[in-house]
Design a protein around this motif. Structure first.
Motif, short mmCIF file in Angstrom:
data_model
loop_
_atom_site.label_atom_id
_atom_site.label_comp_id
_atom_site.label_asym_id
_atom_site.label_seq_id
_atom_site.Cartn_x
_atom_site.Cartn_y
_atom_site.Cartn_z
N ALA A 274 0.82 -1.22 0.00
CA ALA A 274 0.00 0.00 0.00
C ALA A 274 0.85 1.26 0.00
CB ALA A 274 -0.94 0.00 1.20
N GLU A 275 2.01 1.19 0.64
CA GLU A 275 2.93 2.33 0.70
C GLU A 275 4.30 1.87 0.23
OE1 GLU A 275 2.86 4.06 4.56
OE2 GLU A 275 0.70 4.47 4.52
N LYS A 326 -14.67 -3.69 -4.08
CA LYS A 326 -14.02 -2.38 -3.97
C LYS A 326 -14.07 -1.66 -5.31
CE LYS A 326 -10.63 -3.39 -0.33
NZ LYS A 326 -11.00 -2.29 0.58
N ASN A 329 -10.80 2.90 -7.69
CA ASN A 329 -9.99 3.86 -6.94
C ASN A 329 -9.50 3.24 -5.64
OD1 ASN A 329 -9.79 6.23 -8.49
ND2 ASN A 329 -11.87 6.84 -7.96
N GLU A 330 -10.38 2.50 -4.97
CA GLU A 330 -9.99 1.85 -3.72
C GLU A 330 -8.94 0.78 -3.96
OE1 GLU A 330 -13.96 2.09 -0.92
OE2 GLU A 330 -13.99 0.70 -2.64
N ALA A 332 -6.78 0.72 -6.45
CA ALA A 332 -5.55 1.43 -6.79
C ALA A 332 -4.84 1.93 -5.54
CB ALA A 332 -5.85 2.60 -7.73
N GLN A 333 -5.60 2.52 -4.63
CA GLN A 333 -5.01 3.06 -3.40
C GLN A 333 -4.46 1.94 -2.51
OE1 GLN A 333 -8.14 5.47 -1.77
NE2 GLN A 333 -8.12 6.88 -3.52
N ALA A 334 -5.09 0.78 -2.58
CA ALA A 334 -4.65 -0.34 -1.75
C ALA A 334 -3.26 -0.84 -2.12
CB ALA A 334 -5.66 -1.49 -1.86
N GLY A 336 -0.95 1.42 -3.52
CA GLY A 336 -0.04 2.56 -3.58
C GLY A 336 -0.19 3.51 -4.74
N TYR A 337 -1.25 3.39 -5.54
CA TYR A 337 -1.49 4.34 -6.62
C TYR A 337 -2.40 5.45 -6.10
CZ TYR A 337 0.59 1.32 -10.17
OH TYR A 337 1.47 0.57 -10.93
N ALA A 338 -2.11 6.68 -6.49
CA ALA A 338 -2.90 7.82 -6.03
C ALA A 338 -4.28 7.86 -6.68
CB ALA A 338 -2.15 9.13 -6.31
N SER A 339 -4.38 7.31 -7.89
CA SER A 339 -5.66 7.32 -8.60
C SER A 339 -5.77 6.06 -9.45
CB SER A 339 -5.80 8.56 -9.48
OG SER A 339 -4.86 8.52 -10.55
#
Length: 376
Positions: A274-275, A326, A329-330, A332-334, A336-339
């Motif tokens: 995620a990060e 999900k 967007n969710e 993608a964020q999971a 590590g992508y911002a969008s």
């Protein structure tokens, strides 16, 4: 003397290697078209292998699922129908397993055509209601080149049909005395799998899983086979410590089988989906230069650490795409992508379709109407 875990893993590996040549002989015969139906070329490799499971009343259900489930998973992982299967009974009627669960076959034995393998599943006392007709049907399939097999007690009706004569048979230890008593002239082995010519005998449910893995390896390759084993946490790929396995992407190994620096790097990547952390930070943590890590990754996986890391994140995202509701967007964020936009592009490059298209695919392996389909 009791074997420790390392010794056991070595013994299990040796047992599987011993049986590989026979298994490969069986599967290669089918691929080469021993009957003249196929040639061992790329077309044969892409053909769907059809297995028929002939079930007798009181058969052990675990032996059936231990073969079907890894084949089902291999289809899902590879994205194509490499295997299909049918349930068969003597008369086409429903059959109750030893667990009192009823199964409804799609065919009766006398009408079976175009099946590559017939696997008998039975208790030791399993017999045909009409032995002459049932045994005759099995012999006819054998004459036409069908691979015949028996799992656990399934070797008994196969032997009663006279179809194991001259073939070493794998017999489960708890049935060994009964088998020797009924078939004193049949050579047997306590190895988990025995393969000779077009006969395959398997001692039990766990060994049936091993046989399915060999089929997967033969037709789809070691990478898919390894991932299937990891899905089910099958001991075939377990190392010391019995940690949960994660397939090393694009490598015929699990992450714990990789050299220590690469294995540590993969673990750091897996723990930071995620990060994402930079490759420089990973190198600092494992005390290795970026250039050296790059060489190791390319040698072992064919990918740079950066690409490998990205593919690892996308593999995690794919599970969310297929088995969750999900939003993109969710998802993608999971990882590590911002969008969702760059995520969709990377997904398309990696899997050949967008995550939205993947989710919309209508088949038994994918999410229907945004509801998770039960899987492993």
């Amino acid at each position: 003397m009791r074997l420790d875990r390392v010794d056991r893993s070595v013994v299990l590996w040796c047992q599987r290697q011993t049986s590989q040549s026979g298994l490969r002989e069986i599967f290669d015969l089918k691929e080469r078209g021993a009957m003249g139906h196929q040639q061992a070329d790329s077309a044969g490799q892409h053909a769907c292998l059809h297995l028929g499971f002939l079930i007798f009343s009181g058969f052990p259900m675990a032996c059936l699922t231990s073969m079907i489930e890894p084949l089902r998973a291999a289809n899902e992982i590879s994205g194509r129908e490499a295997f299909r299967w049918s349930l068969i009974s003597e008369d086409g009627a429903a059959v109750e397993s030893s667990a009192k669960v009823a199964f409804h076959p799609s065919a009766k034995l006398a009408g079976v055509r175009g099946v590559d393998h017939i696997v008998l599943l039975s208790p030791p006392n399993g017999r045909f209601a009409n032995p002459r007709q049932g045994n005759g049907a099995l012999r006819a399939l054998a004459r036409h080149g069908t691979v015949l097999g028996g799992v656990s007690g399934g070797v008994f009706p196969l032997a009663r049909a006279g179809l194991l004569e001259g073939h070493v048979t794998s017999v489960h230890w708890c049935y060994a005395s009964a088998f020797a008593d009924e078939f004193p002239d049949h050579p047997t082995t306590d190895e988990v799998i025995a393969a000779q010519g077009r006969r395959l005998t398997v001692s039990g449910a766990a060994a049936a899983f091993d046989a399915a893995l060999m089929l997967i390896d033969q037709r789809l390759g070691r990478e898919v086979m390894t991932e299937v084993a990891c899905w089910f946490q099958h001991p075939q790929v377990r190392g010391a410590g019995e940690r949960q396995k994660i397939p090393a992407l694009r490598a015929a190994a699990t992450s714990d089988m990789l050299p220590e620096p690469v294995g540590r790097a993969v673990r750091i990547m897996s723990e930071n989906l995620a990060e994402p952390v930079s490759i420089a930070d990973i190198c600092a943590q494992i005390d290795l230069s970026p250039r050296h890590l790059e060489r190791l990754f390319k040698t072992l996986t064919g990918k740079s650490p950066l690409v490998y890391y990205r593919n690892l994140r996308l593999a995690a995202a794919r599970q969310l795409v297929m088995y969750s509701n999900k939003s993109m967007n969710e998802v993608a964020q999971a990882i590590g992508y911002a969008s969702a936009s760059p995520f969709r592009q990377r997904y398309l490059e990696t899997y050949g379709l967008t995550p939205d298209e993947e989710r919309r695919k209508i088949n038994t392996f994918r999410v229907r109407d945004n509801r998770p389909v039960p899987s492993v």
